[in-house]
Design a protein around this motif. Structure first.
Motif, PDB file in Angstrom:
ATOM      1  N   GLU A 345       0.829  -1.208   0.000  1.00  0.00           N
ATOM      2  CA  GLU A 345       0.000   0.000   0.000  1.00  0.00           C
ATOM      3  C   GLU A 345       0.866   1.262   0.000  1.00  0.00           C
ATOM      4  N   ALA A 346       1.912   1.266   0.800  1.00  0.00           N
ATOM      5  CA  ALA A 346       2.787   2.443   0.865  1.00  0.00           C
ATOM      6  C   ALA A 346       3.484   2.668  -0.475  1.00  0.00           C
ATOM      7  N   LEU A 347       3.916   1.595  -1.106  1.00  0.00           N
ATOM      8  CA  LEU A 347       4.598   1.706  -2.393  1.00  0.00           C
ATOM      9  C   LEU A 347       3.622   2.120  -3.490  1.00  0.00           C
ATOM     10  N   PHE A 348       2.420   1.583  -3.442  1.00  0.00           N
ATOM     11  CA  PHE A 348       1.390   1.876  -4.434  1.00  0.00           C
ATOM     12  C   PHE A 348       0.877   3.310  -4.283  1.00  0.00           C
ATOM     13  N   GLY A 349       0.990   3.823  -3.064  1.00  0.00           N
ATOM     14  CA  GLY A 349       0.603   5.213  -2.817  1.00  0.00           C
ATOM     15  C   GLY A 349      -0.846   5.404  -2.452  1.00  0.00           C
ATOM     16  N   ARG A 350      -1.473   4.332  -1.984  1.00  0.00           N
ATOM     17  CA  ARG A 350      -2.903   4.437  -1.646  1.00  0.00           C
ATOM     18  C   ARG A 350      -3.276   3.298  -0.710  1.00  0.00           C
ATOM     19  N   LYS A 351      -4.071   3.601   0.275  1.00  0.00           N
ATOM     20  CA  LYS A 351      -4.538   2.576   1.202  1.00  0.00           C
ATOM     21  C   LYS A 351      -5.742   1.861   0.593  1.00  0.00           C
ATOM     22  N   ALA A 352      -5.721   0.544   0.670  1.00  0.00           N
ATOM     23  CA  ALA A 352      -6.810  -0.250   0.095  1.00  0.00           C
ATOM     24  C   ALA A 352      -8.115  -0.003   0.844  1.00  0.00           C
ATOM     25  N   ASP A 353      -9.215  -0.033   0.129  1.00  0.00           N
ATOM     26  CA  ASP A 353     -10.526   0.052   0.767  1.00  0.00           C
ATOM     27  C   ASP A 353     -10.806  -1.204   1.579  1.00  0.00           C
ATOM     28  N   LYS A 354     -10.238  -2.318   1.137  1.00  0.00           N
ATOM     29  CA  LYS A 354     -10.407  -3.583   1.841  1.00  0.00           C
ATOM     30  C   LYS A 354      -9.255  -4.498   1.466  1.00  0.00           C
ATOM     31  N   LYS A 355      -8.815  -5.321   2.420  1.00  0.00           N
ATOM     32  CA  LYS A 355      -7.833  -6.337   2.071  1.00  0.00           C
ATOM     33  C   LYS A 355      -8.209  -7.640   2.755  1.00  0.00           C
ATOM     34  N   ARG A 356      -7.847  -8.725   2.103  1.00  0.00           N
ATOM     35  CA  ARG A 356      -8.253 -10.044   2.558  1.00  0.00           C
ATOM     36  C   ARG A 356      -7.046 -10.964   2.518  1.00  0.00           C
ATOM     37  N   LYS A 357      -6.825 -11.697   3.607  1.00  0.00           N
ATOM     38  CA  LYS A 357      -5.692 -12.625   3.655  1.00  0.00           C
ATOM     39  C   LYS A 357      -6.023 -13.871   2.835  1.00  0.00           C
ATOM     40  N   LEU A 358      -5.181 -14.183   1.865  1.00  0.00           N
ATOM     41  CA  LEU A 358      -5.330 -15.364   1.026  1.00  0.00           C
ATOM     42  C   LEU A 358      -3.986 -16.054   0.902  1.00  0.00           C
ATOM     43  N   TYR A 359      -4.011 -17.292   0.430  1.00  0.00           N
ATOM     44  CA  TYR A 359      -2.768 -18.044   0.238  1.00  0.00           C
ATOM     45  C   TYR A 359      -2.627 -18.432  -1.227  1.00  0.00           C
ATOM     46  N   ASN A 360      -1.496 -18.032  -1.812  1.00  0.00           N
ATOM     47  CA  ASN A 360      -1.135 -18.481  -3.150  1.00  0.00           C
ATOM     48  C   ASN A 360      -0.160 -19.632  -2.970  1.00  0.00           C
ATOM     49  N   GLY A 361      -0.681 -20.866  -3.012  1.00  0.00           N
ATOM     50  CA  GLY A 361       0.128 -22.008  -2.604  1.00  0.00           C
ATOM     51  C   GLY A 361       0.404 -21.890  -1.119  1.00  0.00           C
ATOM     52  N   ARG A 362       1.680 -21.885  -0.763  1.00  0.00           N
ATOM     53  CA  ARG A 362       2.046 -21.737   0.650  1.00  0.00           C
ATOM     54  C   ARG A 362       2.430 -20.316   1.014  1.00  0.00           C
ATOM     55  N   ILE A 363       2.318 -19.410   0.062  1.00  0.00           N
ATOM     56  CA  ILE A 363       2.708 -18.016   0.307  1.00  0.00           C
ATOM     57  C   ILE A 363       1.525 -17.232   0.842  1.00  0.00           C
ATOM     58  N   GLN A 364       1.671 -16.661   2.025  1.00  0.00           N
ATOM     59  CA  GLN A 364       0.614 -15.827   2.583  1.00  0.00           C
ATOM     60  C   GLN A 364       0.606 -14.478   1.876  1.00  0.00           C
ATOM     61  N   CYS A 365      -0.548 -14.114   1.365  1.00  0.00           N
ATOM     62  CA  CYS A 365      -0.697 -12.877   0.607  1.00  0.00           C
ATOM     63  C   CYS A 365      -1.829 -12.038   1.169  1.00  0.00           C
ATOM     64  N   ASN A 366      -1.919 -10.829   0.678  1.00  0.00           N
ATOM     65  CA  ASN A 366      -3.094  -9.997   0.890  1.00  0.00           C
ATOM     66  C   ASN A 366      -3.696  -9.678  -0.464  1.00  0.00           C
ATOM     67  N   TYR A 367      -5.014  -9.689  -0.515  1.00  0.00           N
ATOM     68  CA  TYR A 367      -5.728  -9.303  -1.725  1.00  0.00           C
ATOM     69  C   TYR A 367      -6.229  -7.893  -1.499  1.00  0.00           C
ATOM     70  N   TYR A 368      -5.543  -6.920  -2.116  1.00  0.00           N
ATOM     71  CA  TYR A 368      -5.847  -5.501  -1.911  1.00  0.00           C
ATOM     72  C   TYR A 368      -6.939  -5.084  -2.884  1.00  0.00           C
ATOM     73  N   GLN A 369      -7.989  -4.456  -2.321  1.00  0.00           N
ATOM     74  CA  GLN A 369      -9.148  -4.077  -3.126  1.00  0.00           C
ATOM     75  C   GLN A 369      -9.346  -2.565  -3.046  1.00  0.00           C
ATOM     76  N   PHE A 370      -9.251  -1.918  -4.203  1.00  0.00           N
ATOM     77  CA  PHE A 370      -9.398  -0.471  -4.310  1.00  0.00           C
ATOM     78  C   PHE A 370     -10.643  -0.208  -5.159  1.00  0.00           C
ATOM     79  N   TYR A 371     -11.640   0.394  -4.561  1.00  0.00           N
ATOM     80  CA  TYR A 371     -12.921   0.554  -5.249  1.00  0.00           C
ATOM     81  C   TYR A 371     -12.991   1.879  -5.996  1.00  0.00           C
ATOM     82  N   GLY A 372     -13.357   1.806  -7.269  1.00  0.00           N
ATOM     83  CA  GLY A 372     -13.640   3.003  -8.036  1.00  0.00           C
ATOM     84  C   GLY A 372     -15.092   3.386  -7.875  1.00  0.00           C
TER      85      GLY A 372
END
Length: 388
Positions: A345-372
């Motif tokens: 978020e800091a690198l992208f320059g915008r805070k997500a409206d919502k984020k959700r913890k998901l796993y891509n295989g064994r890698i813990q990720c966040n799914y950042y959602q920015f609503y237009g």
């Protein structure tokens, strides 16, 4: 047809998505737990769930569950279940297992005891001392969680992410089930524009096209339960015919996938052809920095590089900063980005409206959602009319 307890397994974070899919199929009698959705259905439900679920991993029949803190309790509880109602005399029935926070923590011992108990139960019904296991495959799982054993039979066979269109994969492939879930979580609709600027071998655009045209994800594959005597071949045929009748094969879609890797795009084109959606997707070689659209409203859904490997982090961070600048030009679009980088978020320059913890295989990720912004109804109708 008698109803039974069925389980749709799901990757962590996708349980609610799978539950929603089941409700859309008409299976409202359900409960959601970590990693699975338990629902009630008959033999037709087994067929339809396997054929239609986009984000689930497998569909299991729940044979039974009971407390088990000793091997004797595990043996007796397993033997008491109605195995001959499911397993024919010549069934192949391997037993798999897992144990989480349970006194019976040796998975191999639990598997062996469950197998022995099932064989003893089968002996009572079939009056045989041994079984050659050369018939249909019924994969059984003994799962122990907090000292409760749950015994299931896998109806799917290969995992449901194996749609049948992706026989060749590139580096770091995104699982089809996760790609479908990313699209479903975005609430993209077939009359909206969709862009994936890091499409790789095409999984997100292909899954979107299948959703957009209402194509059953399992329509081009087979399932373990198709060999079972409990479910007649005619029922599978009916469910497949139903799926074919519901497909919107001629629906025009506006889905674009771009990437800088021509080899990956070549695989994407091959996969799209095998999935039967090559005429629904525009694929082209293009750097993310040139992402543009003549449409005012749309969805951008992507799985960019994460920078997990040593030496890649700085390059990926530059990419995320550039994404923020490029995407800002699409100021009426919605963005959905999956990454494991904690500082996205800091690198992208915008805070997500919502984020959700998901796993891509064994890698813990966040799914950042920015609503237009929502498109005005008049604008939305105009875009739909233009598409038609």
């Amino acid at each position: 047809m008698a109803k039974m307890e069925l389980i749709a397994t799901a990757a962590f974070g996708l349980e609610a998505v799978v539950a929603r899919e089941l409700r859309e199929l008409g299976y409202d009698d359900q409960s959601v737990e970590d990693g699975r959705v338990i629902f009630r259905g008959d033999e037709r439900a087994i067929c339809r769930a396997n054929l239609w679920l986009r984000s689930a991993e497998r569909v299991l029949v729940k044979v039974g569950s009971f407390p088990a803190t000793t091997f004797e309790e595990l043996f007796q509880g397993t033997k008491a279940l109605p195995w001959p109602d499911w397993l024919p005399e010549k069934a192949e029935f391997p037993v798999e297992g897992k144990s989480v926070r349970s006194k019976l923590f040796s998975v191999s011992d639990c598997q062996a005891i469950a197998k022995k108990a099932i064989v003893e139960k089968m002996k009572e019904r079939y009056r045989r001392s041994w079984f050659d296991e050369k018939g249909p495959r019924y994969t059984i799982e003994v799962s122990l969680l907090k000292d409760v054993a749950t015994l299931t039979i896998d109806t799917s066979g290969a995992g449901l992410h194996k749609r049948g269109y992706r026989d060749l994969v590139g580096q770091a492939p995104l699982k089809e089930t996760l790609a479908a879930a990313m699209i479903q979580l975005s609430f993209w609709r077939h009359d909206r524009v969709l862009l994936d600027p890091f499409c790789g071998t095409g999984t997100i655009p292909i899954e979107a096209a299948m959703i957009g045209r209402n194509l059953a994800p399992g329509r081009n594959r087979t399932f373990a339960a198709e060999q079972w005597g409990q479910i007649p071949a005619s029922l599978w045929q009916q469910v497949r015919e139903e799926a074919h009748s519901l497909a919107a094969l001629d629906r025009e879609l506006r889905i674009t996938g771009t990437d800088i890797d021509e080899a990956a795009l070549s695989l994407a084109r091959r996969h799209a052809r095998k999935a039967g959606v090559d005429n629904a997707i525009h694929l082209q070689r293009q750097p993310m920095s040139e992402s543009r659209s003549r449409f005012k409203y749309g969805h951008l859904i992507c799985n960019p590089p994460y920078g997990e490997r040593l030496g890649e982090r700085q390059e990926v961070e530059r990419l995320y900063r550039e994404m923020g600048k490029v995407f800002s030009a699409l100021d009426t679009w919605s963005f959905y980005v999956l990454t494991s980088h904690p500082g996205f978020e800091a690198l992208f320059g915008r805070k997500a409206d919502k984020k959700r913890k998901l796993y891509n295989g064994r890698i813990q990720c966040n799914y950042y959602q920015f609503y237009g912004p929502k498109p005005p109804r008049r604008e939305e109708a105009a875009e739909t009319s233009e598409k038609a």
